[in-house]
Design an enzyme around this catalytic site. Structure first.
Site, short mmCIF file in Angstrom:
data_model
loop_
_atom_site.label_atom_id
_atom_site.label_comp_id
_atom_site.label_asym_id
_atom_site.label_seq_id
_atom_site.Cartn_x
_atom_site.Cartn_y
_atom_site.Cartn_z
N SER A 298 5.30 -11.50 -17.18
CA SER A 298 5.20 -12.69 -18.03
C SER A 298 6.51 -13.43 -18.06
CB SER A 298 4.84 -12.28 -19.46
OG SER A 298 3.50 -11.96 -19.58
N ASP B 196 -0.77 -19.26 -24.41
CA ASP B 196 -0.27 -17.96 -24.84
C ASP B 196 -0.62 -17.72 -26.30
OD1 ASP B 196 1.71 -15.68 -25.17
OD2 ASP B 196 2.22 -16.30 -23.14
N HIS C 230 4.90 -13.08 -28.13
CA HIS C 230 4.88 -13.18 -26.67
C HIS C 230 5.11 -14.61 -26.21
CE1 HIS C 230 2.83 -13.49 -22.71
NE2 HIS C 230 3.31 -12.27 -22.54
#
Length: 390
Positions: free
Chosen positions: A331, A145, A176
């Site tokens: 996600s 990520d 994120h």
């Protein structure tokens, strides 16, 4: 789904003495934006190592896939197309990570509730969640990520930096990766509250990521898991248009019993159109909401294996060690399932197929509404004594 620069010199490849028209290798085109580079696969690891050792413009040489990534001129590509050691040439595609921002944790509560939640205030943090006291202890979650803010207090020292690719700094500039890590294994907001988080950074603040960087990250994970022999899971909360070499990398990991969890995507389209979501051996996760509906944004279809909460999720953020946010996206759904996989793996080693069976056996069936045709109506559960959440 929550949703870099190298020096390139010329490469000289030796042409065979003669070629036939049938030996020409076509370049596999990528459906989306490309980096301008290519990933070239070879028949043998020796051929790969040979090219990697004598050429200084190669971006990566992969150990578990016989291939190298780099940028090549038209002439060099033509030489590669007729080189007898080459088995494939693929455009290096660009993908994105994206999380739908909104501004608790009900998602955790749904993991241990047999029935639909009756109290539906999305930002509330007074739900009940039942979990194994040693959930995930001894297991590693590799988060491929944007990195992880390892000093966030929700990680309690369990998050560490693995490796960075694409010339990025060793920090989570996007947030994120921190959010996904927190949902997977945070002590307050996560499922596997004792698992280790290992950051594998493949993208920066923009969320833009290349296939070659992701494969390099997966190559690192493959070698790391082989060396550690620890129960492990890879969280891939990112998407690409279908890319056969990225798919092959995921398949090879799962063949070595390294479980890969993938986000289905946030485009309200078939997950079969995206990598790694459509890979059969990945565990592909779609998003549900607090009212037990498929979310409006979630990808769907037969490539999906399971649903998990993914809308209006309270999760850690990268601003400081106390920061949180409310986010949405598959996600986060994938991260929930990665935490569940780590919890189960810490108790017993599973192959990918065994883990899929285990998740299916634990899950609630047929409880979701507005589920797209052809999508399994299966909602993830942790299988512990179920509690009511009023």
């Amino acid at each position: 789904m929550y949703l870099y620069s190298a020096f390139y010199a010329s490469i000289a490849l030796v042409l065979p003495a003669f070629v036939t028209p049938h030996s020409l290798i076509n370049v596999v085109k990528y459906a989306g934006e490309t980096t301008g580079g290519y990933i070239v696969t070879f028949k043998t690891s020796n051929a790969t190592l040979s090219y990697g050792a004598k050429e200084n413009n190669i971006k990566y040489c992969y150990k578990f896939i016989n291939g190298c990534a780099g940028k090549f001129t038209d002439k060099q590509l033509q030489e590669l197309q007729v080189n007898p050691d080459v088995t494939g040439i693929y455009e290096d595609g660009v993908g994105r990570i994206a999380m739908i921002q909104t501004n608790a944790t009900w998602g955790l509560a749904r993991f241990s509730s047999a029935k639909k939640l009756r109290y539906t205030k999305i930002t509330a943090t007074n739900f009940k969640f039942q979990y194994n006291d040693n959930a995930g202890k001894g297991a590693d979650i590799y988060v491929v990520d944007s990195g992880v803010y390892a000093d966030h207090r929700d990680f309690g020292g369990r998050a560490k930096w693995g490796k960075t690719f694409a010339g990025q700094p060793n920090i989570d500039e996007n947030g994120h990766g921190t959010s996904c890590s927190g949902v997977a294994a945070g002590s307050t907001y996560g499922v596997a509250k004792h698992a280790n988080i290992i950051a594998v950074k493949v993208t920066g603040s923009s969320g833009e990521v290349s296939v070659s960087d992701v494969i390099a990250g997966l190559d690192y994970v493959h070698q790391s898991v082989k060396a550690s022999h620890r129960p492990s899971v890879i969280n891939m909360s990112l998407w690409f248009s279908v890319h056969p070499l990225l798919d092959d990398a995921v398949i090879r990991l799962t063949e070595d019993n390294i479980i890969v969890v993938a986000a289905a995507g946030n485009f309200a389209k078939s997950a079969s159109s995206y990598s790694p979501a459509h890979v059969q051996s990945a565990i592909t996760v779609a998003a549900s909401n607090i009212t037990d509906q498929q979310t409006s944004f979630s990808n769907y279809g037969p490539a999906v294996d399971i649903f998990a909460p993914g809308e209006n999720i309270v999760c850690p953020f990268n601003q400081n060690k106390y920061s949180i946010r409310v986010g949405s996206g598959t996600s986060l759904s994938a991260a929930y399932v990665s935490g569940l996989v780590a919890t189960l793996q810490a108790l017993k080693r599973f192959t990918t197929d065994e883990m899929k069976d285990k998740l299916n056996n634990l899950a609630l069936k047929g409880v979701l509404t507005n589920v797209s045709l052809g999508t399994p109506n299966i909602l993830a559960q942790n299988g512990l004594p179920l509690c009511e959440n009023e």
